[in-house]
Design a protein around this motif. Sequence first.
Motif, PDB file in Angstrom:
ATOM      1  N   SER A 116       0.816  -1.213   0.000  1.00 56.57           N
ATOM      2  CA  SER A 116       0.000   0.000   0.000  1.00 56.57           C
ATOM      3  C   SER A 116       0.849   1.262   0.000  1.00 56.57           C
ATOM      4  O   SER A 116       2.020   1.245   0.380  1.00 56.57           O
ATOM      5  CB  SER A 116      -0.942   0.002   1.213  1.00 56.57           C
ATOM      6  N   VAL A 117       0.217   2.349  -0.451  1.00 56.78           N
ATOM      7  CA  VAL A 117       0.801   3.692  -0.425  1.00 56.78           C
ATOM      8  C   VAL A 117      -0.122   4.555   0.415  1.00 56.78           C
ATOM      9  O   VAL A 117      -1.325   4.643   0.131  1.00 56.78           O
ATOM     10  CB  VAL A 117       0.926   4.281  -1.847  1.00 56.78           C
ATOM     11  N   ILE A 118       0.431   5.170   1.442  1.00 57.50           N
ATOM     12  CA  ILE A 118      -0.387   5.939   2.381  1.00 57.50           C
ATOM     13  C   ILE A 118       0.025   7.398   2.307  1.00 57.50           C
ATOM     14  O   ILE A 118       1.215   7.727   2.429  1.00 57.50           O
ATOM     15  CB  ILE A 118      -0.235   5.388   3.806  1.00 57.50           C
ATOM     16  N   ALA A 119      -0.944   8.264   2.096  1.00 61.21           N
ATOM     17  CA  ALA A 119      -0.677   9.695   1.956  1.00 61.21           C
ATOM     18  C   ALA A 119      -1.507  10.472   2.963  1.00 61.21           C
ATOM     19  O   ALA A 119      -2.650  10.114   3.263  1.00 61.21           O
ATOM     20  CB  ALA A 119      -0.995  10.167   0.541  1.00 61.21           C
ATOM     21  N   ALA A 120      -0.902  11.548   3.480  1.00 61.41           N
ATOM     22  CA  ALA A 120      -1.592  12.436   4.416  1.00 61.41           C
ATOM     23  C   ALA A 120      -2.076  13.664   3.669  1.00 61.41           C
ATOM     24  O   ALA A 120      -1.289  14.363   3.032  1.00 61.41           O
ATOM     25  CB  ALA A 120      -0.667  12.836   5.556  1.00 61.41           C
ATOM     26  N   LEU A 121      -3.355  13.906   3.721  1.00 64.09           N
ATOM     27  CA  LEU A 121      -3.968  15.098   3.142  1.00 64.09           C
ATOM     28  C   LEU A 121      -4.425  15.963   4.295  1.00 64.09           C
ATOM     29  O   LEU A 121      -5.500  15.762   4.850  1.00 64.09           O
ATOM     30  CB  LEU A 121      -5.145  14.735   2.236  1.00 64.09           C
ATOM     31  N   ALA A 155      -3.868   0.941  -3.006  1.00 65.43           N
ATOM     32  CA  ALA A 155      -3.155  -0.266  -3.425  1.00 65.43           C
ATOM     33  C   ALA A 155      -1.893   0.140  -4.183  1.00 65.43           C
ATOM     34  O   ALA A 155      -1.937   0.998  -5.075  1.00 65.43           O
ATOM     35  CB  ALA A 155      -4.048  -1.131  -4.304  1.00 65.43           C
ATOM     36  N   LYS A 156      -0.792  -0.466  -3.827  1.00 63.47           N
ATOM     37  CA  LYS A 156       0.507  -0.093  -4.394  1.00 63.47           C
ATOM     38  C   LYS A 156       0.562  -0.305  -5.907  1.00 63.47           C
ATOM     39  O   LYS A 156       1.156   0.493  -6.635  1.00 63.47           O
ATOM     40  CB  LYS A 156       1.597  -0.896  -3.701  1.00 63.47           C
ATOM     41  N   GLU A 157      -0.072  -1.348  -6.395  1.00 67.38           N
ATOM     42  CA  GLU A 157       0.016  -1.690  -7.812  1.00 67.38           C
ATOM     43  C   GLU A 157      -0.975  -0.923  -8.679  1.00 67.38           C
ATOM     44  O   GLU A 157      -0.674  -0.590  -9.824  1.00 67.38           O
ATOM     45  CB  GLU A 157      -0.212  -3.197  -7.989  1.00 67.38           C
ATOM     46  N   THR A 158      -2.160  -0.632  -8.131  1.00 69.43           N
ATOM     47  CA  THR A 158      -3.220  -0.046  -8.959  1.00 69.43           C
ATOM     48  C   THR A 158      -3.639   1.355  -8.557  1.00 69.43           C
ATOM     49  O   THR A 158      -4.261   2.070  -9.349  1.00 69.43           O
ATOM     50  CB  THR A 158      -4.460  -0.943  -8.918  1.00 69.43           C
ATOM     51  N   GLY A 159      -3.362   1.742  -7.322  1.00 69.16           N
ATOM     52  CA  GLY A 159      -3.802   3.039  -6.840  1.00 69.16           C
ATOM     53  C   GLY A 159      -5.215   3.063  -6.311  1.00 69.16           C
ATOM     54  O   GLY A 159      -5.700   4.115  -5.870  1.00 69.16           O
ATOM     55  N   GLU A 160      -5.899   1.927  -6.320  1.00 66.75           N
ATOM     56  CA  GLU A 160      -7.268   1.898  -5.832  1.00 66.75           C
ATOM     57  C   GLU A 160      -7.301   2.136  -4.316  1.00 66.75           C
ATOM     58  O   GLU A 160      -6.516   1.543  -3.570  1.00 66.75           O
ATOM     59  CB  GLU A 160      -7.919   0.555  -6.148  1.00 66.75           C
ATOM     60  N   PRO A 161      -8.212   2.998  -3.841  1.00 64.90           N
ATOM     61  CA  PRO A 161      -8.296   3.263  -2.396  1.00 64.90           C
ATOM     62  C   PRO A 161      -8.664   2.008  -1.618  1.00 64.90           C
ATOM     63  O   PRO A 161      -9.541   1.235  -2.025  1.00 64.90           O
ATOM     64  CB  PRO A 161      -9.402   4.320  -2.301  1.00 64.90           C
ATOM     65  N   GLN A 162      -7.962   1.804  -0.496  1.00 68.60           N
ATOM     66  CA  GLN A 162      -8.239   0.674   0.379  1.00 68.60           C
ATOM     67  C   GLN A 162      -8.987   1.108   1.634  1.00 68.60           C
ATOM     68  O   GLN A 162      -9.897   0.433   2.077  1.00 68.60           O
ATOM     69  CB  GLN A 162      -6.922  -0.016   0.754  1.00 68.60           C
ATOM     70  N   TRP A 163      -8.570   2.223   2.205  1.00 67.26           N
ATOM     71  CA  TRP A 163      -9.293   2.805   3.325  1.00 67.26           C
ATOM     72  C   TRP A 163      -8.962   4.281   3.436  1.00 67.26           C
ATOM     73  O   TRP A 163      -7.935   4.743   2.922  1.00 67.26           O
ATOM     74  CB  TRP A 163      -9.014   2.085   4.636  1.00 67.26           C
ATOM     75  N   ILE A 164      -9.837   5.014   4.079  1.00 70.49           N
ATOM     76  CA  ILE A 164      -9.668   6.460   4.285  1.00 70.49           C
ATOM     77  C   ILE A 164      -9.988   6.781   5.742  1.00 70.49           C
ATOM     78  O   ILE A 164     -10.997   6.318   6.281  1.00 70.49           O
ATOM     79  CB  ILE A 164     -10.578   7.283   3.353  1.00 70.49           C
ATOM     80  N   HIS A 165      -9.113   7.539   6.360  1.00 76.03           N
ATOM     81  CA  HIS A 165      -9.389   8.060   7.702  1.00 76.03           C
ATOM     82  C   HIS A 165      -9.520   9.575   7.568  1.00 76.03           C
ATOM     83  O   HIS A 165      -8.554  10.265   7.220  1.00 76.03           O
ATOM     84  CB  HIS A 165      -8.262   7.706   8.668  1.00 76.03           C
ATOM     85  N   SER A 166     -10.690  10.096   7.828  1.00 76.15           N
ATOM     86  CA  SER A 166     -10.945  11.525   7.645  1.00 76.15           C
ATOM     87  C   SER A 166     -10.799  12.275   8.957  1.00 76.15           C
ATOM     88  O   SER A 166     -11.175  11.776  10.026  1.00 76.15           O
ATOM     89  CB  SER A 166     -12.365  11.749   7.098  1.00 76.15           C
ATOM     90  N   ALA A 167     -10.225  13.474   8.862  1.00 75.14           N
ATOM     91  CA  ALA A 167     -10.079  14.345  10.029  1.00 75.14           C
ATOM     92  C   ALA A 167     -10.100  15.787   9.552  1.00 75.14           C
ATOM     93  O   ALA A 167      -9.633  16.103   8.455  1.00 75.14           O
ATOM     94  CB  ALA A 167      -8.784  14.052  10.780  1.00 75.14           C
TER      95      ALA A 167
END
Length: 572
Positions: free
Chosen positions: A344-349, A357-369
């Motif tokens: 996975s690739v995890i980014a902070a917004l 997902a590391k291979e496809t970029g599809e979102p796996q989960w989102i934590h909103s704040a």
Amino acid sequence: MSKKKRESKPDSPLRLRLWPGIVILVIQLLLKFGTPLLLPEEVTIPVFGGVAGTIAVIIWWAFFSRAPGIERWTAPLLMIAGMVITAQFLHPTIAGGGMGMLFYILALPYVGIFFVIWAVATHRLSTRVRRTSGAAVILLSCGFWILLRTGGLDAQFRSEFAWRWIQSPEEQLLAQTRDTAALPAAAYTLDREPEWPGFRGPNRDGIVHGSSIGTDWTASPPRELWRRPVGPGWSSFTVHGELIYTQEQRGEEELVSCYRLADGLPVWQHADTARFWESNGGAGPRGTPTLSGGCVYSLGGTGILNALDAATGERLWVRDAAADTKTKLPIWGFSGSPLVLEHSVIAALSGSLISCAKETGEPQWIHSAEGEAYSSPHLTVIDGKEQILLQNKAGVISLDPEDGTLLWQHEWEGFPIVQPAIIGSNDLLVSVDEKSGVRRLKVSRTETGWQVGEVFTSTLLKPYFNDTVIHNGHAYGFDGPLLACMDLEDGSRTWRNGRYGRGQVLLLADQDLILVLSDRGYLALVKAVPDAFSELARYPSIEGKTWNHPVLVDDILLVRNDREMAAFRLAP
């Protein structure tokens, strides 16, 4: 005849009450120019003291100066008109700065200062000369700002001014011939692990192992290998074999760029049509690319998350992470650097997190704040449990990398920029803004869940956007513009010295050395020992405002700012 004599009689000198204006002027000058000398860490007083001084000047002139009625009210109205008219013709960097207030903050102090000087200098002159010169002083002190542009502000709120008709470093770079690749992409092989895979190194802690450098820079100074212009941005470097990577801005395009380590020549550039700009830092992306598995992962200043082939720059996938997380663009832009795990690739917004997902970029989960935050996700293991730490507006959170489940949180509100510093296996050192100081937390897992306890909070170390390094039971980092050492047992400070502004540091752990890159671009070597501050060497590297983190791979040091980058070989 007597009437004509009375008409031709010269004006009598005005009996103005000048002393209140002179007192205000002196106080205003002391606040604006004296405070930075006596209290270099204080920003608010010189900035808003000057504005308050001009307001006091207007009150003095209108109600207590004994000026003729028409002059008492015409002067303030002319000031207002001059400011309003000037605002229509300002360069965009000044007009849009400080949420539209930068011009007024900059100009008002000088309007008041020059007006008092005019009142003192002309009170014995004729009415015509006095009024004409007064109008000229007001309009010139307002209108002068039309001639300027700014390259942004430093941490002390000082603007980097230039004449508006002179090209900025970015415009000069754009005017040059477009760079071409130095070698065919196929010439580069990336079959080993990257030497410096991401922001602040393999563990995001700014610690270098295995490098040994000489400390006598008088006899053997750093040797410059190359120097090249670079587009604006506050990205650092990542390094993989022969190649280095960074992010920059060029006009309306935001770039992920690859250069050769040996000579700084360009290899490839990937461009997105996006531009982030704000008045303090100027234009460009804030994050640093991350290398993993032959790919480059980057987060741009407006929220574009890219996966690129590290050898060729070919795009593998892209996401609008800001839209995915429904996160509003914060004042200073999205500044986090992606964290790449096995799958996975995890980014902070800002304060939110997205796992793709590391291979496809599809979102796996989102934590909103909600709220603004500028820190990057940080991987650690506590009591055998792998977890992702993030400092956001509410405090510090820990999430399970697999599904984004909240493991624990610690409330300490602010707008954090720096990374959490890991102490041992269970403790953290965190900071939430430039005034908060630091807090040591102890985290443990019990039968009933996670427990987070406060060990101490200390204001003797106050990092802003300047990260701290941990070494032998002590923290080394910035307390305002000064480097400081803190004992991690109780939060006491053992020394504070070395005025490096809002610089950045690397720890050469094997040599007990701190390598400092000051916010004006010069290098310094400082002993990483708690006994006393000891600067061993100093050397100029690049010029201009420098907020970017340096990188050291073997004996090659990489530095950059918003206009140039350079590589130095440090003698062993």
